[in-house]
Scaffold this motif. Structure first.
Motif, mmCIF file in Angstrom:
data_model
loop_
_atom_site.group_PDB
_atom_site.id
_atom_site.type_symbol
_atom_site.label_atom_id
_atom_site.label_comp_id
_atom_site.label_asym_id
_atom_site.label_seq_id
_atom_site.Cartn_x
_atom_site.Cartn_y
_atom_site.Cartn_z
ATOM 1 N N ASP A 251 -0.896 -5.537 2.249
ATOM 2 C CA ASP A 251 -1.493 -4.571 3.929
ATOM 3 C C ASP A 251 -1.141 -4.376 4.688
ATOM 4 O O ASP A 251 -1.282 -5.164 5.129
ATOM 5 C CB ASP A 251 -3.074 -3.712 3.051
ATOM 6 N N GLU B 78 0.968 -1.216 0.004
ATOM 7 C CA GLU B 78 -0.177 0.044 -0.536
ATOM 8 C C GLU B 78 1.013 1.302 0.349
ATOM 9 O O GLU B 78 0.176 2.405 -0.897
ATOM 10 C CB GLU B 78 -0.979 0.019 1.160
ATOM 11 N N TRP C 120 -4.622 -4.921 -1.945
ATOM 12 C CA TRP C 120 -4.264 -5.363 -0.938
ATOM 13 C C TRP C 120 -4.790 -5.365 0.451
ATOM 14 O O TRP C 120 -5.199 -5.938 0.785
ATOM 15 C CB TRP C 120 -2.661 -3.912 -0.676
ATOM 16 N N ASP C 121 -6.577 -4.802 -0.124
ATOM 17 C CA ASP C 121 -7.346 -5.058 1.049
ATOM 18 C C ASP C 121 -7.968 -6.166 0.536
ATOM 19 O O ASP C 121 -8.423 -7.042 1.965
ATOM 20 C CB ASP C 121 -8.569 -3.936 0.336
ATOM 21 N N ASP D 139 -4.781 -3.035 7.696
ATOM 22 C CA ASP D 139 -5.950 -2.194 7.095
ATOM 23 C C ASP D 139 -6.736 -2.042 8.324
ATOM 24 O O ASP D 139 -6.452 -2.725 9.618
ATOM 25 C CB ASP D 139 -6.765 -3.653 6.514
HETATM 26 CA CA CA Z 1 -6.063 -1.194 3.641
#
Ligand code: CA
Ligand code: IPD
Ligand code: CA
Length: 268
Positions: A86, A69, A214-215, A89
């Motif tokens: 990530d 990210e 990346w989520d 998150d």
């Molecule tokens: Ca995220």
């Protein structure tokens, strides 16, 4: 889960970065958002975690590329492998002392997602899966999506677009439809954990738009290995490109997708 060399690499990196996040989270809780820019502190925590993940993952697998990210795309000599990461998150939760946040690490091989790990340092829960090997919670419990097929009995997770995010009107129409059809809607604030929790059967389904790779990447592997179904908001397989996701068991995923499509077509 039979510990593979790959999983051990992912787990070791997540644990190390998790210790750093847990320490920083302790600070945030203590300070409870001090006057002097808590968001700077959180962004430093985010960067520290990413730095650790970068170091650990590149040390263990020197040639692999990365998509992170904060760093963005880092090309590796090995064009067939890419980590999608990530480091934190659920930043808003972290900033507010809400213990729902996670590190998310996925591995892509030849463009296909083959492994995912989501670790919440606040609860010490690790959700992990490798393609074809099943999904596990804390190495012990096999994850399985909920069996419910009736939307009216289902709890559905989502993400609410906040200021600066587009399509508030569309979201409200979708929310209206899901509220009316389900047993409840939840907004946990960390998309990776939403997917992990759907894999664990805590949520029966989940949808959100405008997410980044990346989520989603690790959660998609875990969800699929837990028997879940996933598509983008158009019912296709382009979740990472489009940033939208609709997830659940086979029936809930199909029903939720239809509900959202109908809500999208309804006049604003
Ligand atoms: Ca995220
Ligand atoms: C966010 C979280 C949140 C989702 C946002 C994401 P971040 O990630 O996953 O649940 O609704 O759209 O950006 O910024 O906390 O890493
Ligand atoms: Ca983040």
């Amino acid at each position: 889960m039979p510990a593979s060399a790959l999983m051990n690499v992912m787990l070791a990196a997540a644990r190390k970065a998790g210790r750093s996040l847990a320490r920083d989270f302790g600070e945030v809780e203590q300070l409870q958002v001090s006057l002097k820019g808590p968001s700077n502190f959180v962004s430093a925590a985010d960067h520290r975690a990413e730095e650790i993940l970068y170091e650990e993952l590149t040390r263990a697998r020197p040639g692999y590329g990365l998509l992170m990210e904060e760093r963005g795309e880092v090309e590796g000599a090995d064009r067939t492998h890419r980590w999608i990461v990530d480091p934190l998150d659920g930043t808003t939760n972290f900033l507010h002392g809400i213990p729902i946040f996670a590190i998310s690490i996925a591995l892509e091989r030849d463009g296909e997602l083959v492994a995912g790990l989501i670790f919440n340092p606040a609860t010490q829960e690790t959700f992990a899966a490798e393609k074809g090997k099943g999904a596990y919670l804390n190495d012990r419990r096999r994850l399985r999506v909920a069996a419910r097929s009736d939307l009216a009995q289902s709890v559905i997770g989502t993400g609410i677009p906040h200021s600066g995010r587009p399509e508030h009107g569309l979201f409200l129409r979708e929310l209206g439809a899901v509220m009316a059809a389900s047993a409840g809607v939840r907004r946990m604030g960390a998309a990776a954990l939403d997917l992990a929790w759907t894999a664990a059967g805590r949520l029966d389904g989940f949808w959100e738009r405008h997410l980044r790779p990346w989520d989603l990447a690790a959660g998609i592997v875990i969800l699929r290995e837990a028997g879940g179904f996933v598509s983008d908001a158009d019912g296709k397989d382009a979740m990472l490109d489009k940033g939208s996701i609709v997830a659940g068991n086979e029936t809930i995923q199909r029903k939720l997708l239809k509900l959202l499509k109908d809500a999208g077509h309804a006049s604003a």
